[in-house]
Scaffold this active site. Structure first.
Site, short mmCIF file in Angstrom:
data_model
loop_
_atom_site.label_atom_id
_atom_site.label_comp_id
_atom_site.label_asym_id
_atom_site.label_seq_id
_atom_site.Cartn_x
_atom_site.Cartn_y
_atom_site.Cartn_z
N THR A 1 49.54 34.94 42.01
CA THR A 1 49.25 34.95 40.57
C THR A 1 50.39 34.32 39.76
O THR A 1 50.14 33.77 38.69
CB THR A 1 48.97 36.39 40.11
OG1 THR A 1 48.11 37.02 41.05
CG2 THR A 1 48.28 36.43 38.78
N LYS B 1 51.41 43.12 39.16
CA LYS B 1 51.65 41.68 39.39
C LYS B 1 51.10 40.84 38.24
O LYS B 1 51.60 39.76 37.96
CB LYS B 1 51.09 41.25 40.75
CG LYS B 1 49.56 41.37 40.92
CD LYS B 1 48.79 40.18 40.45
CE LYS B 1 47.30 40.42 40.45
NZ LYS B 1 46.51 39.30 39.93
O1 LIG Z 1 43.77 38.77 40.67
C1 LIG Z 1 43.68 37.58 40.79
C2 LIG Z 1 44.19 36.87 41.97
O2 LIG Z 1 44.42 37.73 43.03
C3 LIG Z 1 43.09 36.78 39.71
O3 LIG Z 1 44.08 36.56 38.79
P1 LIG Z 1 43.74 36.40 37.24
O4 LIG Z 1 43.01 37.65 36.81
O5 LIG Z 1 45.08 36.25 36.60
O6 LIG Z 1 42.89 35.19 37.11
#
Ligand SMILES: O=C(CO)COP(=O)(O)O
Ligand SMILES: NC(=O)C1=CN([C@@H]2O[C@H](COP(=O)(O)OP(=O)(O)OC[C@H]3O[C@@H](n4cnc5c(N)ncnc54)[C@H](OP(=O)(O)O)[C@@H]3O)[C@@H](O)[C@H]2O)C=CC1
Length: 317
Positions: A239, A182
């Protein structure tokens, strides 16, 4: 069941704050000095004070006396961390709290733990959650995956709180793939939004990105249901739609052509490279992942990447 969190970045700190609402928790950091004095992680999670039941230390021998250890270091650093501390970690329940695919092996955190510490019981905690939301006690639901269902049940009980609700699965492969992939799709979505391609383009990238996630998961014999759950579809949704995400934000910067702080932890960047290699080795068609890898390696610009995706042969959904 005593609990320690190893790694005091934003996520490790947030988990330690949240879990210490259930009872004593140890948070291990390479350098705990300032945090111990200020009772706050001002560098990575400012504004979230530590509850009394949270004990911070840089003494790994002490921290690893706990029987359940949550490991919250970035995926590409996990193997080195495990190797350096293998004796202390042997025989423990080790819960990976990171999302990614290791570049050197093409495997996820559970496989890396099983490889380096074969006596440990590996598990993974993953799903849609920003560190700050967890630390503030906002409602959150995550996936806890452990191939040993009995130990998985114990972990689910101990690591759930009034606001952090854990769902359980034995499909560690599906859980780690969802969390890793993701992030790559979030970079693609951020790029499209940054380049002004619009929300319809983002919806298309999310949906076709999810199809790529399912394709790779099927190839690796993960359960499609896991991909449809919190650790896959759930985390993809969060995300790909929030500027709180570092993966999405990196994409936005690439789309806008603005600089991005290279010290930021962006798991999807290394994972795009690892998954693109996996796809090539296994003749899998993952065009969005290939485009993200191309953008990150400066082999493609945004307009060329988008043209490439749109010019693919028309097919059944
Ligand atoms: O995994 C995440 C949300 O579930 C955090 O996302 P990021 O690592 O892109 O900040
Ligand atoms: N932040 C979030 O909202 C969420 C993050 N995650 C996942 O959590 C994982 C960690 O991310 P996050 O906490 O945000 O990252 P941060 O960038 O905030 O922190 C990374 C931490 O890892 C530590 N670290 C790096 N290498 C080592 C090593 N070799 N040994 C010990 N510690 C090390 C760093 O220590 P030092 O400070 O000493 O450099 C730092 O504390 C990632 O996989 C991410 O995808 C998952 C859900 C939410």
């Amino acid at each position: 069941m005593s609990v320690a969190v190893l790694g005091a970045g934003a996520f490790g700190t947030a988990l330690a704050i949240s879990l210490s609402r259930n009872g004593p928790v140890t948070l291990w950091a390479r350098d705990a000095g300032d945090m111990a004095k200020q009772r706050e992680n001002t560098a990575r999670l400012a504004g979230c004070p530590f509850p009394d039941a949270l004990f911070v230390t840089d003494d790994l021998a002490y921290a690893t006396t706990a029987d359940t250890l949550l490991i919250a270091v970035p995926t590409q650093k996990l193997r080195g961390f495990l190797n350096a501390n293998a004796t202390a970690l042997a025989g423990k329940s080790l819960v990976a709290c990171c999302k990614g695919i290791e570049i050197s092996t093409g495997t996820g955190p559970v496989s890396v733990i099983a490889d380096v510490i074969p006596t440990a019981v590996p598990a993974i905690l993953t799903g849609p959650s920003f560190a700050r939301d967890i630390a503030r006690g906002l409602p959150t639901a995550l996936t806890l995956a452990c191939t040993d269902d009995e130990i998985g049940k114990h972990l689910q009980q101990r690591l759930s709180t009034a606001n952090l609700r854990l769902y359980r699965t034995t499909d560690t492969s599906g859980a780690e793939l969802g969390g890793a992939l993701k992030n790559v799709i979030a970079i693609a979505c951020g790029t499209a939004m940054g380049a002004g391609l619009g929300e319809s383009a983002r919806a298309a990238l999310m949906t076709r990105g999810f199809a790529e996630m399912q394709r790779l998961a099927a190839h690796l014999r993960a359960d499609p249901q896991t991909l449809a759950g919190l650790s896959g579809f759930g985390d993809l949704t969060l995300t790909c739609t929030s500027q709180q995400s570092r993966n999405y934000s990196l994409g936005m910067s690439m789309g806008q052509g603005t600089p991005f702080d290279p010290s930021t932890t962006v798991e999807g960047a290394a994972t795009a490279q690892a998954v693109h290699q996996l796809a090539q080795d296994n003749a899998l068609d993952l065009p969005i992942t290939a485009a993200v890898a191309g953008l990150l390696e400066n082999r493609l610009d945004v307009a060329t990447a988008m043209r490439g995706l749109l010019a693919r042969p028309l097919k059944e959904e």
